[in-house]
Design an enzyme around this catalytic site. Structure first.
Site, PDB file in Angstrom:
ATOM      1  N   THR A 128       0.823  -1.208   0.000  1.00 49.24           N
ATOM      2  CA  THR A 128       0.000   0.000   0.000  1.00 49.24           C
ATOM      3  C   THR A 128       0.855   1.255   0.000  1.00 49.24           C
ATOM      4  O   THR A 128       1.809   1.369   0.769  1.00 49.24           O
ATOM      5  CB  THR A 128      -0.902   0.015   1.253  1.00 49.24           C
ATOM      6  N   LYS A 184      -0.376  -0.721  -4.503  1.00 50.00           N
ATOM      7  CA  LYS A 184      -1.789  -0.387  -4.332  1.00 50.00           C
ATOM      8  C   LYS A 184      -1.826   1.044  -3.817  1.00 50.00           C
ATOM      9  O   LYS A 184      -1.478   1.315  -2.664  1.00 50.00           O
ATOM     10  CB  LYS A 184      -2.441  -1.344  -3.352  1.00 50.00           C
ATOM     11  N   LYS A 197      -3.403   4.475  -2.681  1.00 47.38           N
ATOM     12  CA  LYS A 197      -4.609   5.040  -2.076  1.00 47.38           C
ATOM     13  C   LYS A 197      -4.844   6.437  -2.631  1.00 47.38           C
ATOM     14  O   LYS A 197      -3.939   7.281  -2.582  1.00 47.38           O
ATOM     15  CB  LYS A 197      -4.447   5.118  -0.553  1.00 47.38           C
ATOM     16  N   ASP A 232      -6.867   2.413  -5.195  1.00 48.69           N
ATOM     17  CA  ASP A 232      -7.957   2.211  -4.236  1.00 48.69           C
ATOM     18  C   ASP A 232      -8.484   3.564  -3.783  1.00 48.69           C
ATOM     19  O   ASP A 232      -7.785   4.324  -3.116  1.00 48.69           O
ATOM     20  CB  ASP A 232      -7.459   1.411  -3.023  1.00 48.69           C
ATOM     21  N   GLU A 237     -10.311   0.151  -7.136  1.00 48.04           N
ATOM     22  CA  GLU A 237     -11.044  -0.461  -6.033  1.00 48.04           C
ATOM     23  C   GLU A 237     -11.992   0.551  -5.387  1.00 48.04           C
ATOM     24  O   GLU A 237     -11.619   1.696  -5.143  1.00 48.04           O
ATOM     25  CB  GLU A 237     -10.000  -0.963  -5.018  1.00 48.04           C
ATOM     26  N   ASP A 282     -14.907  -3.590  -2.792  1.00 45.01           N
ATOM     27  CA  ASP A 282     -14.342  -3.911  -1.478  1.00 45.01           C
ATOM     28  C   ASP A 282     -15.378  -3.647  -0.388  1.00 45.01           C
ATOM     29  O   ASP A 282     -16.105  -4.559   0.024  1.00 45.01           O
ATOM     30  CB  ASP A 282     -13.053  -3.111  -1.246  1.00 45.01           C
ATOM     31  N   LYS A 287     -12.171 -10.118   2.307  1.00 49.58           N
ATOM     32  CA  LYS A 287     -11.407  -9.885   3.539  1.00 49.58           C
ATOM     33  C   LYS A 287     -12.107 -10.626   4.677  1.00 49.58           C
ATOM     34  O   LYS A 287     -13.329 -10.504   4.835  1.00 49.58           O
ATOM     35  CB  LYS A 287     -11.363  -8.393   3.878  1.00 49.58           C
ATOM     36  N   CYS A 308      -6.752  -7.496   3.345  1.00 50.73           N
ATOM     37  CA  CYS A 308      -6.770  -7.438   4.802  1.00 50.73           C
ATOM     38  C   CYS A 308      -6.985  -6.001   5.234  1.00 50.73           C
ATOM     39  O   CYS A 308      -6.812  -5.078   4.448  1.00 50.73           O
ATOM     40  CB  CYS A 308      -5.472  -7.988   5.399  1.00 50.73           C
ATOM     41  N   ASP A 349      -3.604  -8.672  -1.500  1.00 52.92           N
ATOM     42  CA  ASP A 349      -3.311  -7.388  -0.856  1.00 52.92           C
ATOM     43  C   ASP A 349      -3.164  -7.722   0.622  1.00 52.92           C
ATOM     44  O   ASP A 349      -4.032  -7.451   1.425  1.00 52.92           O
ATOM     45  CB  ASP A 349      -4.454  -6.408  -1.117  1.00 52.92           C
TER      46      ASP A 349
HETATM   47 MG    MG Z   1      -9.873  -1.343  -0.214  1.00 53.13          MG
END
Ligand code: MG
Length: 369
Positions: free
Chosen positions: A140, A165, A167, A195, A223, A248, A272, A300, A325
């Site tokens: 992340t 990933k 954000k 994401d 995402e 998600d 998750k 997670c 992830d």
């Molecule tokens: Mg997410």
């Protein structure tokens, strides 16, 4: 084998750097750990992070749900009738998926250990699935000023990660600029996932994703572009961009997954354990996804090694999960656990030892029963 004792305790591990998304900023993992003993003397471990902004579960509510509802419901039950035990957990209290997940994971760990097999062997649908014991996770990149995100991305590449990933979700044009600068810095051989953590409106999402497509930023997927409640908005985005959309926060339960798949509201599903309430329902979502040719991600929350390892075992056993992830342990500054999967940069190696593989941890446990 009967469930004999249940204990709860806490673990706290500082993060290497603060974790920032469109929803929150966190500087350490502070999770509840569940330990369950069977009548044969074997033990199993589970874990739950209080991720109130996503699951609604706090430290206090997780412990209260376990002590007051979940543990009493399964006391003395026979783990060989796993379906009955899981049904009891599900019915013991509404929602509270993190508390349910912690107990579910500990029970699966205990069950696999009693059989002397690694957890992934227990979770595999051997007829069609190929077990994988070596997995690759993304890492992340927190949402920050662009320069900082570029620096973090370059460091991640140097640390051996191949998948970022990123954000975003704090403003359309700014988000395109973030991804453009990161892509420029890491080159074309890195995979970039985006994401938004519900940060965009549906129109903003289509505009932003289309701008990323037009700029040829080569985004693997986006995402949760819109609010988890905006089902129609999610479908609108999915139908109006080329980039695959991963649901998600919109998918907690099996019913959520059914609705998303039936109505084609997203292309992919992020599973998750803290949303599904554990491995039992996660496997049902995997069955559904495979039957419909849907690819999944194993994700997670900000969790440490017990529950993230459980998710890694699930991924190793289920071929519909092609993306990981599972960077929680990589974000922690130390690994206080003995045994379990090895998290080494982007690589996750599942052990041959029974259960999840974790045998000890510096946690002082209190008895629930
Ligand atoms: Mg997410």
């Amino acid at each position: 084998m009967k469930i004999k004792n249940i204990f709860v305790g806490y673990i706290e591990i500082p993060l290497i750097t603060p974790f920032k998304t469109a929803l929150r900023t966190v500087s350490s993992v502070k999770d509840l750990i569940v330990k369950i003993e069977g009548e044969n003397g074997e033990t199993g471990f589970g874990e739950a992070p209080p991720t109130a902004v996503i699951t609604g579960d706090t430290k206090e509510s997780i412990e209260a749900a376990i002590r007051g509802y979940i543990a009493p419901a399964i006391r003395g039950m026979d783990l060989d009738d796993l379906d009955a035990v899981m049904a009891k957990i599900e019915k013991s209290i509404a929602k509270n998926t993190s508390a349910k997940a912690a107990v579910d994971i500990a029970l699966y760990d205990l069950y696999a250990r009693s059989k002397g097999i690694p957890l992934y062997r227990l979770l595999g649908d051997t007829a069609q699935d190929m077990v994988r014991t070596e997995l690759e996770t993304d890492i992340t990149i927190s949402v920050n000023p662009v320069q900082e995100m570029v620096k973090d991305s370059i460091r991640a590449k140097a640390d051996g990660f191949h998948i970022l990933k990123v954000k975003v979700g704090k403003g359309g044009d700014e988000d395109v600029e973030r991804i453009r600068r990161i892509r420029e810095a890491v080159g074309t051989d890195m995979v970039i996932r985006v994401d938004a953590n519900q940060g965009w409106t549906r129109e903003e999402a289509v505009r932003t994703i289309t701008a990323m497509e037009d700029a040829l930023l080569d985004i693997e997927l986006v995402e949760q572009p819109v609010s988890c409640h905006d089902f129609k908005g999610l479908k609108y985005v999915t139908q109006n961009v080329k980039t695959p959309i991963l649901a998600d926060e919109s998918v907690f339960s099996l019913e959520d997954a059914e609705r998303i798949i039936e109505e084609k509201a997203a292309d992919l599903i992020n599973i998750k354990l803290m949303k599904t309430g554990g491995i039992y329902t996660a496997m049902k979502i995997c069955d559904l996804a495979r039957a419909n040719g849907i690819t999944c991600m194993a994700g997670c929350m900000l969790e440490s090694k017990v529950s993230v390892s459980a998710a890694a075992h699930l991924m190793g056993a289920r071929s519909c999960i092609t993306m990981a992830d599972l960077d929680g342990p990589s974000l922690c500054s130390t690994d206080p656990y003995t045994g379990g999967p090895v998290f080494e940069g982007a690589k996750i190696l599942l052990p041959e030892t029974p259960g999840i593989g974790i045998t000890d941890m510096p946690v002082s446990f209190e008895t629930v029963f």
